[in-house]
Design a protein around this motif. Sequence first.
Motif, mmCIF file in Angstrom:
data_model
loop_
_atom_site.group_PDB
_atom_site.id
_atom_site.type_symbol
_atom_site.label_atom_id
_atom_site.label_comp_id
_atom_site.label_asym_id
_atom_site.label_seq_id
_atom_site.Cartn_x
_atom_site.Cartn_y
_atom_site.Cartn_z
ATOM 1 N N THR A 5 0.886 -1.346 -0.028
ATOM 2 C CA THR A 5 0.099 -0.043 0.003
ATOM 3 C C THR A 5 0.900 1.409 0.055
ATOM 4 O O THR A 5 1.947 1.361 0.562
ATOM 5 C CB THR A 5 -0.892 -0.013 1.197
ATOM 6 N N THR A 6 0.350 2.115 -0.627
ATOM 7 C CA THR A 6 0.958 3.658 -0.687
ATOM 8 C C THR A 6 1.312 4.025 0.601
ATOM 9 O O THR A 6 2.311 4.645 1.193
ATOM 10 C CB THR A 6 0.396 4.591 -1.366
ATOM 11 N N GLU A 7 -0.037 3.911 1.496
ATOM 12 C CA GLU A 7 0.133 4.649 2.815
ATOM 13 C C GLU A 7 1.199 4.012 3.751
ATOM 14 O O GLU A 7 1.886 4.625 4.376
ATOM 15 C CB GLU A 7 -1.181 4.336 3.603
ATOM 16 N N THR A 8 1.633 2.560 3.612
ATOM 17 C CA THR A 8 2.538 1.925 4.277
ATOM 18 C C THR A 8 3.877 2.490 4.031
ATOM 19 O O THR A 8 4.688 2.785 4.694
ATOM 20 C CB THR A 8 2.372 0.508 4.013
ATOM 21 N N VAL A 56 8.295 3.254 -13.873
ATOM 22 C CA VAL A 56 7.764 2.099 -13.290
ATOM 23 C C VAL A 56 6.044 2.617 -12.788
ATOM 24 O O VAL A 56 5.690 3.746 -12.514
ATOM 25 C CB VAL A 56 8.379 2.258 -11.652
ATOM 26 N N ILE A 57 5.213 1.649 -13.345
ATOM 27 C CA ILE A 57 3.871 1.461 -13.393
ATOM 28 C C ILE A 57 3.205 0.708 -12.146
ATOM 29 O O ILE A 57 3.502 -0.304 -12.106
ATOM 30 C CB ILE A 57 3.225 1.014 -14.787
ATOM 31 N N SER A 63 -3.177 3.296 -5.310
ATOM 32 C CA SER A 63 -3.491 4.806 -5.531
ATOM 33 C C SER A 63 -2.368 5.736 -6.163
ATOM 34 O O SER A 63 -2.358 6.867 -6.297
ATOM 35 C CB SER A 63 -4.038 5.338 -4.292
ATOM 36 N N GLU A 64 -1.105 4.948 -6.033
ATOM 37 C CA GLU A 64 -0.010 5.479 -6.552
ATOM 38 C C GLU A 64 -0.047 6.079 -8.093
ATOM 39 O O GLU A 64 -0.726 5.259 -8.817
ATOM 40 C CB GLU A 64 1.551 4.971 -6.607
ATOM 41 N N HIS A 92 6.352 -3.128 -14.769
ATOM 42 C CA HIS A 92 4.881 -2.984 -14.526
ATOM 43 C C HIS A 92 4.381 -3.573 -13.037
ATOM 44 O O HIS A 92 5.520 -4.461 -12.487
ATOM 45 C CB HIS A 92 3.886 -3.966 -15.477
ATOM 46 N N ASP A 93 3.417 -3.355 -12.661
ATOM 47 C CA ASP A 93 2.817 -3.977 -11.390
ATOM 48 C C ASP A 93 4.043 -3.766 -10.219
ATOM 49 O O ASP A 93 4.059 -4.842 -9.383
ATOM 50 C CB ASP A 93 2.301 -5.511 -11.577
ATOM 51 N N THR A 94 4.493 -2.625 -9.965
ATOM 52 C CA THR A 94 5.442 -2.434 -9.047
ATOM 53 C C THR A 94 5.343 -1.046 -8.393
ATOM 54 O O THR A 94 4.923 0.402 -9.063
ATOM 55 C CB THR A 94 6.840 -2.407 -9.545
ATOM 56 N N SER A 95 5.247 -0.856 -7.194
ATOM 57 C CA SER A 95 4.983 0.401 -6.382
ATOM 58 C C SER A 95 6.336 1.119 -6.812
ATOM 59 O O SER A 95 7.539 0.823 -6.393
ATOM 60 C CB SER A 95 5.020 0.086 -4.798
ATOM 61 N N PRO A 96 6.217 2.586 -7.263
ATOM 62 C CA PRO A 96 7.260 3.437 -7.401
ATOM 63 C C PRO A 96 8.076 3.907 -6.178
ATOM 64 O O PRO A 96 9.431 3.862 -6.229
ATOM 65 C CB PRO A 96 6.494 4.653 -7.951
ATOM 66 N N ILE A 97 7.397 3.784 -4.999
ATOM 67 C CA ILE A 97 8.027 4.083 -3.949
ATOM 68 C C ILE A 97 8.969 3.142 -3.409
ATOM 69 O O ILE A 97 10.220 3.171 -2.911
ATOM 70 C CB ILE A 97 7.150 4.445 -2.502
ATOM 71 N N LEU A 98 8.544 1.651 -3.590
ATOM 72 C CA LEU A 98 9.248 0.667 -3.399
ATOM 73 C C LEU A 98 10.488 0.589 -4.140
ATOM 74 O O LEU A 98 11.541 0.193 -3.769
ATOM 75 C CB LEU A 98 8.441 -0.691 -3.497
ATOM 76 N N PHE A 99 10.342 0.672 -5.349
ATOM 77 C CA PHE A 99 11.412 0.732 -6.477
ATOM 78 C C PHE A 99 12.395 1.933 -5.984
ATOM 79 O O PHE A 99 13.767 1.552 -6.060
ATOM 80 C CB PHE A 99 10.836 1.057 -7.895
ATOM 81 N N ASP A 100 12.043 3.037 -5.690
ATOM 82 C CA ASP A 100 12.936 3.985 -4.933
ATOM 83 C C ASP A 100 13.583 3.650 -3.876
ATOM 84 O O ASP A 100 15.116 3.850 -4.114
ATOM 85 C CB ASP A 100 12.184 5.206 -4.515
#
Length: 486
Positions: A5-8, A56-57, A63-64, A92-100
Amino acid sequence: MIFVTTETLAKHYDRRLSTVITQNVMSFKEDAAPTIVDCLRQMFRTSAHSDFAIEVIPPASDSETRQTFSVHKCLIACRSNIPVKSERHIIHDTSPILFDTLLQFIYTDEASMTKDIVVPLLHLSRKLNVKGLEAECFNFLINRLTFPDVCMLYEEARLSQRDDVKEMCKEKITENPSIIQTSSFLTLSLGGLKELLSMDDLAVDESVVFNSVMAWARQGCEKKSLDVTSKNLREVLGDTVFTVRYIWLTDEFIGSVVAKSGLLDNDELSELLEIKLSGKFPSGRFLVQKRNWNENAENDVKILFRFLEIRNFEDCGFWSCDGDSLDAIALTVSKPILLCGVTLYGPRETKSGLYQVLLELRNGTECVQKLKIQMLMKKSSLTNLIRFSEPVKLFAEHKYDIVLRLKGPGTYYGALQNAEMFMSMQVDGCTEFYQPDIPRFNQDGVVFTFSNSQLGVGGRTDVHMGQIPEILYKVPVQDNTEKSLK
């Protein structure tokens, strides 16, 4: 697909890419002599001299919004399996924040980790072959390992081919075999299930293994949106059904539970009973090796585990042990047993805790056994043992109350009754399964029935949740119907 989740993530990480810094300038203090790590860190923060773009999509459910990262082709090629032949790559299918966070590690060998994101980060590092980060994720999980997480860690070790971590998990399961009766066991893949149940050192009665396999198969049917029928249960298990050492089950259990489950067909049941009657152990589909713990089964202390999950009130506190409340549970057995003791969950927030313990076993108004002790309980143990000085005989169809007064630091607690999670009925010639209404366990030919005790005062322990997770018992030799196999 990696979901988080984006919030986490946003709770733990800054959106570094939102920081506007001049791209072509790498500035340091004039009197500082920057190291190579300093330069790489600055390149990561500013994207200075970048020559490659990664878009990164996030998953559609997230919600990102998609983000494009300006990076350096040489570093990406050396530290991951991301293709760099073109000028741009899409993930695809990856959180941009996680990829950062992953990108931070590629540049600096550093990554800010928390338990909320470490598993998704491990999945991403494995997907993109960032080996160093994968190892760091494992170190984080190992250093903070709790017993409810052992099966999860084992499964991750299988996927990453970390045999050292797998062996460590097997040792933990050998030390605390009741793990196979928790909900984390149900998260194993079919391959992981087969590996763990093939262990000769799994120190549980074979009836417990069978019930755990059935629980896993039921969940497997639900994951595949299949009706829970004997045919479908067998289909999701495949040949893993033969990891149960059926030969060492009692005749009564085979007749009352195994046969009714429909997990074995008529030919397999006939073959099994023939082997048990003959006492000859031909090589074949039925495993004949007795688990190592059980060389003197009639004298062994058996363990009955009441719960599927171990919880810690992460969001709403912990199990209170104020010394005033009484936690209690009522127990009835279908045959006489010798009650040897119980276990208690240990501290949640500290490595160990000193507890004042008052434990009573009551039969109506009579106090059959009473223990008043001070004990040190450890967080590193799934459960902490309280053993009676001498086993206490419980008579069939008598209701006994186990009453606990506990004073000390807040503890973990159990939830979701681990009763026979299935009962069978014949519908149109097929065996179908349903949830029982009462917490009843069939183990070693004894039916254990739990009910809410009237002696609990202020405590919240009941048939669904709480303390007193395990019952330790023996089946008296004269009441054990298992035939000796020569």
